[in-house]
Design a protein around this motif. Structure first.
Motif, PDB file in Angstrom:
ATOM      1  N   SER A 194      17.592  -3.557  -5.074  1.00 10.07           N
ATOM      2  CA  SER A 194      16.268  -2.750  -5.370  1.00 10.07           C
ATOM      3  C   SER A 194      15.024  -3.185  -4.678  1.00 10.07           C
ATOM      4  O   SER A 194      14.868  -4.731  -4.650  1.00 10.07           O
ATOM      5  CB  SER A 194      16.017  -2.814  -7.001  1.00 10.07           C
ATOM      6  OG  SER A 194      14.732  -2.255  -7.304  1.00 10.07           O
ATOM      7  N   ASP A 195      14.159  -2.411  -4.159  1.00 11.70           N
ATOM      8  CA  ASP A 195      13.007  -2.910  -3.555  1.00 11.70           C
ATOM      9  C   ASP A 195      11.755  -2.976  -4.489  1.00 11.70           C
ATOM     10  O   ASP A 195      10.818  -3.709  -4.399  1.00 11.70           O
ATOM     11  CB  ASP A 195      12.511  -1.997  -2.468  1.00 11.70           C
ATOM     12  CG  ASP A 195      13.507  -2.278  -1.180  1.00 11.70           C
ATOM     13  OD1 ASP A 195      13.706  -3.569  -0.700  1.00 11.70           O
ATOM     14  OD2 ASP A 195      14.065  -1.206  -0.568  1.00 11.70           O
ATOM     15  N   LEU A 196      11.744  -1.844  -5.284  1.00 16.68           N
ATOM     16  CA  LEU A 196      10.819  -1.789  -6.422  1.00 16.68           C
ATOM     17  C   LEU A 196      11.427  -1.013  -7.742  1.00 16.68           C
ATOM     18  O   LEU A 196      12.210  -0.333  -7.671  1.00 16.68           O
ATOM     19  CB  LEU A 196       9.723  -0.645  -5.708  1.00 16.68           C
ATOM     20  CG  LEU A 196       8.306  -0.342  -7.002  1.00 16.68           C
ATOM     21  CD1 LEU A 196       7.516  -1.539  -7.223  1.00 16.68           C
ATOM     22  CD2 LEU A 196       7.852   0.872  -6.290  1.00 16.68           C
ATOM     23  N   GLU A 197      10.997  -1.847  -8.811  1.00 17.88           N
ATOM     24  CA  GLU A 197      11.679  -1.385 -10.170  1.00 17.88           C
ATOM     25  C   GLU A 197      10.244  -1.112 -10.882  1.00 17.88           C
ATOM     26  O   GLU A 197       9.398  -1.760 -11.030  1.00 17.88           O
ATOM     27  CB  GLU A 197      12.104  -2.391 -10.812  1.00 17.88           C
ATOM     28  CG  GLU A 197      12.698  -1.698 -12.240  1.00 17.88           C
ATOM     29  CD  GLU A 197      14.067  -2.712 -12.980  1.00 17.88           C
ATOM     30  OE1 GLU A 197      14.733  -2.513 -13.657  1.00 17.88           O
ATOM     31  OE2 GLU A 197      13.987  -3.897 -12.470  1.00 17.88           O
ATOM     32  N   LEU A 198      10.321   0.218 -11.750  1.00 13.05           N
ATOM     33  CA  LEU A 198       9.350   0.636 -12.386  1.00 13.05           C
ATOM     34  C   LEU A 198       9.798   0.426 -13.736  1.00 13.05           C
ATOM     35  O   LEU A 198      10.994   0.563 -14.073  1.00 13.05           O
ATOM     36  CB  LEU A 198       9.125   1.945 -12.204  1.00 13.05           C
ATOM     37  CG  LEU A 198       8.188   2.564 -10.861  1.00 13.05           C
ATOM     38  CD1 LEU A 198       9.039   2.074  -9.679  1.00 13.05           C
ATOM     39  CD2 LEU A 198       7.947   4.199 -11.200  1.00 13.05           C
ATOM     40  N   GLY A 199       8.807   0.462 -14.683  1.00 17.78           N
ATOM     41  CA  GLY A 199       8.985   0.335 -16.184  1.00 17.78           C
ATOM     42  C   GLY A 199       7.793   0.416 -16.997  1.00 17.78           C
ATOM     43  O   GLY A 199       6.505   0.430 -16.275  1.00 17.78           O
TER      44      GLY A 199
END
Length: 408
Positions: A194-199
Motif C-alpha cells: 500500500s502507498d496510502l491507507e485511509l481510515g
C-alpha cells in the motif's frame, strides 16, 4: 527518495488539495507529495487501501466520509483497494472500546460483506475497485508465521494505544488476541504494498502500525490519511445506529430527505464539507450567499437533493422535495427554531410535546394529536401512543409551533 527525483507541479498541488479536503490528518505529507509527484511523472497509479470489517450489514452517511475520499482518489486515476477484513473480523477490532469486542462468525462476515460492498458501490466506481479479502494472506501465515510477525512489534509500542492504556489502568481485561488485530491490519499493508491507507481518526494507531511493518519488511512505508468521524443528526455524537442519529444510505428518499432537512444550519456546513461533491469554491459561494441574505433552508434543500440523488436518482430527489414541501405547505418550517434535548428515549409523543414546551399539558398534547395538529419530520401523527426512539426530529404543533428535538 530525494526531492530532486520528482517535480512538484501545479497538477500535483491540485491533487494534494483534493486529497486533503475535509481530512483530519495526512501523515507524512512531504512523503505523500513525493508519491503523488512520482505517480504523475511515471504514469504509475498509487495503491490506495481502505480496510473495512463487515461488522454490520448496513452503511450510513458517516461511513461514506472515507468512501467519498476513496472515490475522489479513484477519479484522480489511482488504484483503489476495497479490503474486506474477513480474517480480522474474527478477531474483533478493539479500537476505541472499553471492553473486548466479540468476534463474528464466518457466516455473519460473509453475509455482511456482500451487503456492505453492494452499498459501498453506490459511492465507489465498481469498475475501478479492486476487492480483496485479508484471509488470502492471513490464513496461510499459520502459527509459525503469526509468531514471526508478532516478533516484529513490541508490547511497549502496543500499550501506547490510548484504549489499551486506559483499560489497563482501569483494570479492564485485555485479551492477548486483541494485540493481534493492529498487527494483522498492518500486515495487510505489507501484503498489498500500500502507498496510502485511509481510515477514521479512531484508526490512527492501526494505520501507523502498517507503516512500521512495511519498514520491517523492506518496503517504502505507506502514508496515512485519517478522516473525521461525522456527527449525527443531533450534531453532538458521532453518527451511529445505536444512538439513533444516523441516516442510512438505503433509506427511502423521503426519509433521507427529511432527516437531512432536520439538521441545524451550523451542522449543514459540516455535511457539505464531508459529504458533498461540490467544489470548495461552490460551497464558499453558498456561504457568502447566506451572509448576503439568502435563505439557509434553500441551501439545505440543495444538500438534501444532492445526497438523495447520489443514493437514489435525481428524479427521486426532486420528488422527495416536492413531497416534503407539500407536507409543510400549510405551515412552512422556520429557518430558526428552538433546539431541545430530552433524555429517556424511547419516549411517548405526548411526553415529547410537553418536554419540548410545545404544549402546556398532557391534555393539550392529546387534543392536538386527535385533531391532526401534530407532525414529526413532516408526517402527521395520529397515534397517541407513538414512541419515538433516540434521534433528532422536527416536531410541529399547529401551524406555527416548531422545535428540533433530540431524544437521548
Amino acid at each position: 527518495m530525494s526531492s530532486s527525483e520528482v517535480a512538484v507541479t501545479p497538477e500535483v498541488e491540485a491533487d494534494l488539495r483534493v486529497v486533503k479536503r475535509g481530512c483530519d490528518e495526512l501523515l507524512v505529507e512531504a512523503e505523500f507529495v513525493k508519491k503523488l509527484a512520482r505517480s504523475r511523472a511515471t504514469g504509475v497509479p498509487l495503491r490506495i487501501k481502505l480496510g473495512l470489517d463487515p461488522t454490520a450489514p448496513d452503511i450510513h452517511l458517516g461511513h461514506t466520509v472515507v468512501l467519498n475520499k476513496m472515490r475522489q482518489l479513484q477519479d484522480l486515476g489511482h488504484n483503489v483497494i476495497f479490503l474486506i477484513g474477513d480474517f480480522t473480523s474474527m478477531i474483533g477490532d478493539p479500537s476505541g472500546r472499553n471492553a473486548t469486542r466479540p468476534p463474528l462468525t464466518a457466516e455473519q462476515i460473509q453475509e455482511n460483506a456482500r451487503t456492505y460492498y453492494a452499498q459501498a458501490s453506490l459511492v465507489l466506481d465498481p469498475s475501478k475497485t479492486e476487492i480483496r479479502y485479508n484471509s488470502e494472506w492471513c490464513d496461510p501465515l499459520g502459527a509459525r508465521g503469526m509468531i514471526q510477525l508478532a516478533s516484529r512489534y513490541t508490547v511497549a509500542r502496543m500499550m501506547e494505544r490510548e484504549d489499551f492504556t486506559r483499560r489497563f489502568k482501569q483494570g479492564i481485561p485485555i485479551s492477548v488476541h486483541e494485540f493481534l488485530y493492529p498487527l494483522m491490519q498492518g500486515y495487510d499493508s505489507v501484503a498489498l504494498k500500500s502507498d496510502l491507507e485511509l481510515g477514521g481518526t479512531d484508526q490512527k494507531f492501526n494505520l501507523l502500525v502498517g507503516r512500521e511493518l512495511q519498514k520491517e519488511y523492506g518496503q517504502e512505508p505507506q502514508c496515512i490519511l485519517t478522516m473525521p468521524l461525522l456527527e449525527g443528526t443531533d450534531g453532538v455524537d458521532k453518527m451511529s445506529k445505536s444512538k439513533g442519529n444516523y441516516i442510512g444510505i438505503t433509506e427511502t428518499p423521503d426519509s433521507m430527505f427529511g432527516k437531512l432537512m432536520s439538521i441545524s444550519d451550523t451542522l449543514m456546513w459540516r455535511y457539505f464539507e464531508l459529504l458533498s461533491f461540490r467544489s470548495e469554491d461552490d460551497i464558499a459561494a453558498l456561504q457568502k450567499a447566506i451572509q448576503d441574505g439568502a435563505n439557509p433552508r434553500d441551501t439545505k434543500v440543495a444538500l438534501a437533493q444532492e445526497i438523495v440523488a447520489r443514493f437514489h436518482s435525481p428524479q427521486d430527489a426532486q420528488e422527495a422535495l416536492a413531497r416534503f414541501e407539500a407536507r409543510f405547505r400549510d405551515g412552512a418550517i422556520p429557518d430558526d427554531m428552538p433546539e431541545v434535548q430530552v433524555a429517556g428515549a424511547p419516549l411517548g409523543i405526548l411526553k415529547v410535546l410537553r418536554e419540548a414546551g410545545l404544549v402546556a399539558s398532557g391534555a393539550e398534547a392529546q387534543r392536538n394529536v386527535e385533531q391532526g395538529g401534530v407532525r414529526v419530520n413532516g408526517d402527521r401523527i395520529e397515534d397517541k401512543g407513538l414512541q419515538l426512539s433516540a434521534g433528532t426530529y422536527v416536531v410541529q404543533v399547529g401551524k406555527r409551533k416548531f422545535a428540533r428535538v433530540t431524544l437521548k
